[in-house]
Write a protein that holds these residues in place. Structure first.
Motif, PDB file in Angstrom:
ATOM      1  N   TRP A 198     -30.428   3.369 -12.334  1.00 46.26           N
ATOM      2  CA  TRP A 198     -29.191   4.041 -11.836  1.00 46.26           C
ATOM      3  C   TRP A 198     -28.611   3.083 -10.699  1.00 46.26           C
ATOM      4  N   CYS A 199     -28.757   1.738 -10.908  1.00 50.10           N
ATOM      5  CA  CYS A 199     -28.225   0.680 -10.099  1.00 50.10           C
ATOM      6  C   CYS A 199     -27.751  -0.364 -11.097  1.00 50.10           C
ATOM      7  N   TYR A 253     -23.054   1.995 -12.035  1.00 51.97           N
ATOM      8  CA  TYR A 253     -23.508   2.669 -10.854  1.00 51.97           C
ATOM      9  C   TYR A 253     -23.386   1.582  -9.677  1.00 51.97           C
TER      10      TYR A 253
END
Length: 411
Positions: A198-199, A253
């Protein structure tokens, strides 16, 4: 004499309200001809500006009762004439089986952050992140079963220690959160069957590939150009130690950083020049390696987009941002540029040492001059994008390219 009247009016009422008064002096003689009066008041709806952005659909497959496609709406509401202390957002869900806020708690979806008491207006913002993250980890635990484990990494220790406590209190003891730089993976608990990020790393990190089992899947946002916010979400299969992209999807993200990020408005990577006063602005140029150590090119490009600019509306339909940014990245032009000139608006375009032209998310074209060479290039890109039918990110053929200094591979 002053008479004060108080009462409650139906908040949904519109039309006229008439107040009638009559003076009765009793035994005292009243010689005034005006003994009664009527004062009408027109009640109109409050003047409210409503602005929102939509993203999606994004496919969601877990948990089963939430399976389907999700649209995200970010609202900004402002009362222009009357102070409003309460907002109500209503959705008409017409699709069979469609749902909205099935969690039942409206506070997970919007909050009033300014009731307009001081400024004469108010605005509300959507705040659904807490609920989305809350549902995520129990779903992963169900996927791995009682014999499996979930390892979660974050660069911010405050988040990991609290997450560990919350999971334990909910009986989710096969989840462990660690404070670590996710780019390096987490070899202590490897190998992994699945890896989800999520990055956004600058490249697909080699440690990720090395720390998964043969046949594992990695799902992560990857950069498709060396400027911020140019990403797709890639589904990567690792076989025989080699990663291969099976599919790409629209999405992205926050950039992966080596320390907790405090300024969420400024990209965490590839910002070549920024202004903080009188108003925040920034620029990212793909040709940074040819700029000098004083960042003269980046400074000049940003300045010409802020001062004495030429502006014009984009003549086409509303800009499909995921499609446009993917197409712009796919041109492979070394002068690709991303900028933030206005709050909450990204801009993509072309720049050189002396010229610049970009298209903002709101459909405004900004250039240094009407005859700018960069504007000519930008118009050519936009024409090609329209002729191609505004292709969706999912329609492109992805490939991973090995980076030559052994840091990893990038899309």
């Amino acid at each position: 004499m002053t008479v004060l009247l108080t009462g409650t009016v139906d908040p949904t009422y519109t039309g006229e309200i008439t107040a009638t008064s009559k003076i009765d002096t009793g035994k005292v003689v009243n010689t005034s001809p005006d003994k009664t009066a009527k004062v009408p008041t027109k009640v109109e709806p409050a003047q409210v500006d409503i602005d929102y952005t939509q993203s999606g659909p994004n496919q969601q497959s877990w948990p089963p009762e939430w399976k389907g496609y999700v649209w995200t709406y970010n609202f900004k509401l402002k009362a222009t004439k009357n102070r409003i202390c309460e907002w109500t957002l209503r959705f008409d869900v017409t699709s069979p089986g469609g749902k909205f806020n099935t969690g039942g708690n409206p506070d997970h979806w919007y909050t009033v952050v300014d009731d307009g008491a001081d400024s004469g207006g108010g605005h509300a913002t959507k705040a659904a992140l807490a609920q989305a993250r809350e549902r995520l980890f129990p779903a992963l635990v169900e996927l791995v079963g009682s014999a499996g484990t979930v390892t979660s990494l974050d660069i911010d220790r405050y988040l990991t220690v609290w997450a560990n406590l919350i999971h334990h209190e909910r009986g989710l003891d096969n989840i462990r959160c660690f404070t670590a730089d996710g780019i390096a993976g987490f070899p202590e608990r490897a190998p992994y069957d699945r890896m989800v990020a999520w990055c956004t790393p600058p490249l697909l990190p080699k440690p990720w590939v090395d720390q998964v089992v043969d046949g594992a899947l990695i799902v992560a946002p990857l950069s498709i150009a060396a400027v911020p916010n140019m990403t797709v979400v890639a589904k990567v299969r690792v076989s025989g130690g080699q990663p291969t992209v099976e599919a790409v999807f629209n999405g992205g993200y926050i950039e992966a950083t080596a320390s907790p990020k405090t300024d969420l408005d400024l990209p965490g990577r590839w910002v070549d020049w920024e202004n903080r006063v009188p108003a925040p602005s920034w620029i990212s140029i793909a040709w940074r390696e040819r700029d000098d150590w004083r960042h003269t090119g980046a400074r000049t490009a940003l300045n010409v987009l802020l001062k004495d600019t030429h502006t014009e509306p984009y003549p086409g339909e509303t800009v499909d941002w995921p499609s446009w940014r993917t197409y712009a990245a796919a041109t492979g032009d070394p002068h690709l540029t991303m900028a933030g000139l206005s709050p909450d608006l990204w801009a993509i375009g072309h720049s050189t040492l002396t010229t610049a032209a970009v298209l903002q998310q709101d459909g405004t074209i900004i250039a240094d001059a009407p005859d700018s060479p960069s504007l000519t290039v930008l118009r050519g890109w936009l024409s090609g994008w329209e002729k191609a039918g505004r292709p969706a990110p999912e329609t492109y053929t992805p490939a991973l390219v090995r980076y030559d200094d052994d840091q990893g591979a990038s899309g």
